[in-house]
Scaffold this active site. Sequence first.
Site, PDB file in Angstrom:
ATOM      1  N   CYS A  35      -4.760   2.454  -5.239  1.00 47.03           N
ATOM      2  CA  CYS A  35      -4.477   3.062  -3.942  1.00 47.03           C
ATOM      3  C   CYS A  35      -5.584   4.076  -3.631  1.00 47.03           C
ATOM      4  O   CYS A  35      -5.606   5.158  -4.232  1.00 47.03           O
ATOM      5  CB  CYS A  35      -3.120   3.778  -3.954  1.00 47.03           C
ATOM      6  SG  CYS A  35      -1.702   2.695  -4.070  1.00 47.03           S
TER       7      CYS A  35
ATOM      8  N   CYS B 185       0.827  -1.204   0.000  1.00 47.69           N
ATOM      9  CA  CYS B 185       0.000   0.000   0.000  1.00 47.69           C
ATOM     10  C   CYS B 185       0.862   1.255   0.000  1.00 47.69           C
ATOM     11  O   CYS B 185       1.067   1.897   1.030  1.00 47.69           O
ATOM     12  CB  CYS B 185      -0.962   0.026   1.184  1.00 47.69           C
ATOM     13  SG  CYS B 185      -2.152   1.383   1.106  1.00 47.69           S
TER      14      CYS B 185
END
Length: 563
Positions: free
Chosen positions: A493, A314
């Site tokens: 994201c 991430c």
Amino acid sequence: MSFSPRSLTGNFSISPQLDAAEVSEAAARGFRSIICARPDDEQPGQPSARDIEQAAIAAGLDFVSIPVVSGVIPDSISVAAMRKALDSLPGPVLGYCRSGTRAAWLWAMAEQGRQTASAILSAGTAAGIDLSPLKKALESSGQETKPADRSSATRKFDIVIAGGGAAGISVAASILKRRSGVSIAIIEPSSEHYYQPGWTLVGGGVFRQEQTRRPEAPLIPKGVTWIRTAVTGFQPEAHEVGLGDGTTVAYRVLIVATGIELNWGGISGLEETLGKNGVTSNYRYDLAPYTWKLVQELRKGNAVFTQPPMPIKCAGGPQKAVYLSCDHWLKEGVLRDINVSFDTATPALFGVADYVPALMNYIRRYNVDLKLKSKLVSVDGAKRIATFERVTDEGTVQVQREFDMLHVVPPQVAPKVVRESALAGADGFVAVDPATLRHVTWSDVFALGDVAGTSNAKTVAAVRKQVPVVAINVLEVLDGKGAIATYDGYGACPLTVERGKIVLAEFSYGGKLCPTLPVWLLNGTQPTSLAWFMKKEIMPRLYWDGMFKGHEILVAPKVTRKS
């Protein structure tokens, strides 16, 4: 007596006589199968094997009865039945009798030829079971002088999946959706599963910590054997995986989905101060609530946020913590009294340029002191000083920053068992073709998720796209054919820039924009409320009730030919 199983291995435990309530508790603790080693009617009021079998079925557990007379070494028929049960039942397995001893004896005799006598006896001692009456029988095969014959001891499956996280569970479910008859084992030591994308929202006061955790057992697809131990090594030339209990498991196809390793020790002084002295991280389940506590309590001072060099899981996670914290401080009217800085080791705020303008608007809105090419190298928690190595036009310099709150994202590497194996590429991750996700050397090995040596963003969104690619290609390989499905490098994201709005970055290999929804409905380069709704409400459901059950929504891969 309260339910208190004792473990002989990571995959087999023992218990005294069970009742129906304890069967339900066994299921809640992660057991997948039960073996009864006790004949019926040994004593008045004893629940029958049929009673326990019905309770097991109601709880979603497999059940086998192998009754053994008390005080007698199990005969060859019982031992053979036990060995077959251990090899075929989904684990972890719980065996029971009146006290647990006969179940342990059955296990011990079934392990003869698989482990040394001393290892079996030691396991019994550690579990509080006296196996010494079996010592002579266990040593009769000469195991004290030579190791067990691995060829006869190794369990075999069509597909072995190393890792029971999001990637491992999802790909197992997708394979079984396509072909229910294949035998699959998932190797995973953890009894709990965590929805890690939710930890940023825990740190921002949006989610509760417990919303992100569920027991592992109910998530394992039905029909999959759960081997509840760690992977200790890969032997691709022998088509085997080493296990934490000293045994091996063989495969026709191996899928590596072990995730990525958070290297907390890579920053000097960090481990000893995590969770205190104002030092926190949303990258750990137990620390995300501490982030929110610090954010709520801070009214003035220095708040420092960090991001390590790539690759990390991430990539937007570190700056999400910045934005959510600043949004809270802004609404509380204290942001003007807090010096916020974001030190990232990367050369840009985000790796795909199209999303940077919207993010920079928030950097300016929150008056964040952005420092690029700035890597955290040490933390002195007691003195509340963070030291950075920063690349400048004049060269690399060290800079110390005082902090009242420090949010750290640690450097990340491939798991040791992977990076020290024959499967690893130069970067330590599994060396796979970026399109087919098949190993570049071993044609019966695939990888997906964070451990795959590909250049895509390491996110759950990437896993969703990779799962059908691997599922299709693995079945093709099992059929003696070549890989036909390809992955385009998609990753996403959801950059939470404030409570209620998200910049939803979606892109594929090379930073090519790859939106799922039409731009008129959701423009990912701008903050939107729809993206926030998807992150908060839709994505968790897609995770728990979609991916893990083999549902593939808007992720159909490109295939080069019909199967």
